[in-house]
Design a protein around this motif. Structure first.
Motif, short mmCIF file in Angstrom:
data_model
loop_
_atom_site.label_atom_id
_atom_site.label_comp_id
_atom_site.label_asym_id
_atom_site.label_seq_id
_atom_site.Cartn_x
_atom_site.Cartn_y
_atom_site.Cartn_z
N ALA A 185 0.86 -1.19 0.00
CA ALA A 185 0.00 0.00 0.00
C ALA A 185 0.89 1.23 0.00
N ASP A 209 -3.57 3.02 -3.26
CA ASP A 209 -4.67 2.72 -2.34
C ASP A 209 -4.13 2.37 -0.96
N TYR A 236 -4.81 -1.22 0.21
CA TYR A 236 -4.38 -2.28 -0.71
C TYR A 236 -3.97 -3.55 0.04
#
Length: 198
Positions: free
Chosen positions: A171, A177, A180
Motif C-alpha cells: 500500500a 490505495d 491495498y
C-alpha cells in the motif's frame, strides 16, 4: 426395553459424531510475506478461483495456477500471495479497467492512466513471469540474480527505489490505495477458508 435401545443407539451414534468432527481439517495458514513458500497447490489455487468466478474456464485457470506456482517457486516468491494479487488486480480475470485480457498483464504493471494503460506481454507465461519478477524486485534489497530471463520492463527501477516485506507494505508503493494490503489480506483469508475440508 425402550431405555436399552436408546442407550445402545447413543453408544453407536456418539463415536460416529466424533469421527465426523475429526474429518474436518483446519485451514492452511498462508504467509503474508513476499518471500515465502506458497502453501497451496495449483489445484487448490484454481479451486479457490472458481469458487469466486465459477463460470470461468477450468482448464485455463488451472494452467495459470500452474504458471504462478512454478514461476514463484523458481524466484523464491510467495505463490499464494502472487495469485491473490492477480485475483485483486484483474477482478478474478473479469478485468474492466485499463488493462485488457489479451495483454497477459495480471498485476496492472505500468497501468497508470489512459495514456499509460499498462504493459503488454506476449503470452500467459511471460505475463506471470513479469508479475513474479516485479514482486521479487520489491522483496529484495540487494541485487539478487533472477533465475529466469528478465521480462519485467520496470524491474530495475523498482529494485533501486522500493523495498517491501509483506502485503501491507504494498500500500502506497505498489498501489496508491492505502487499503491495498487489507484487500489482499481479505483474499488470502478467503483462500485459507477454502482449504477447510469437511
Amino acid at each position: 426395553m425402550k431405555n436399552k435401545i436408546s442407550i445402545i443407539f447413543a453408544a453407536l451414534l456418539l463415536p460416529l459424531l466424533f469421527s465426523c468432527q475429526s474429518l474436518r481439517h483446519p485451514a492452511k495458514k498462508l504467509s503474508r510475506n513476499l518471500i515465502a513458500q506458497g502453501q497451496l497447490s495449483p489445484e487448490e489455487l484454481s479451486r479457490f478461483f472458481l469458487s469466486q468466478n465459477p463460470a470461468f474456464d477450468q482448464n485455463y485457470i488451472y494452467m495459470l495456477a500452474c504458471l504462478y506456482y512454478d514461476e514463484a517457486l523458481c524466484e523464491n516468491i510467495n505463490s499464494d500471495l502472487a495469485f491473490a494479487q492477480m485475483c485483486l488486480e484483474t477482478g478474478y480475470l473479469n478485468y474492466g479497467n485499463l488493462v485488457q485480457p489479451e495483454w497477459h498483464n495480471y498485476c496492472g504493471l505500468g497501468a497508470i492512466d489512459k495514456e499509460h494503460p499498462g504493459e503488454i506481454f506476449e503470452s500467459e507465461e511471460v505475463g506471470v513471469r513479469a508479475h513474479i519478477q516485479h514482486l521479487q524486485a520489491y522483496a529484495t534489497k540487494e541485487e539478487v540474480p533472477l533465475v529466469k530471463e528478465l521480462v519485467d520492463p520496470r524491474y530495475n527501477w523498482v529494485h533501486k527505489t522500493k523495498f517491501v516485506e509483506d502485503i501491507f507494505g504494498l500500500a502506497g508503493s505498489w498501489a496508491a490505495d492505502p487499503a491495498y494490503g487489507q484487500k489482499l489480506d481479505s483474499i488470502l483469508v478467503k483462500m485459507e477458508e477454502s482449504t477447510i475440508r469437511r
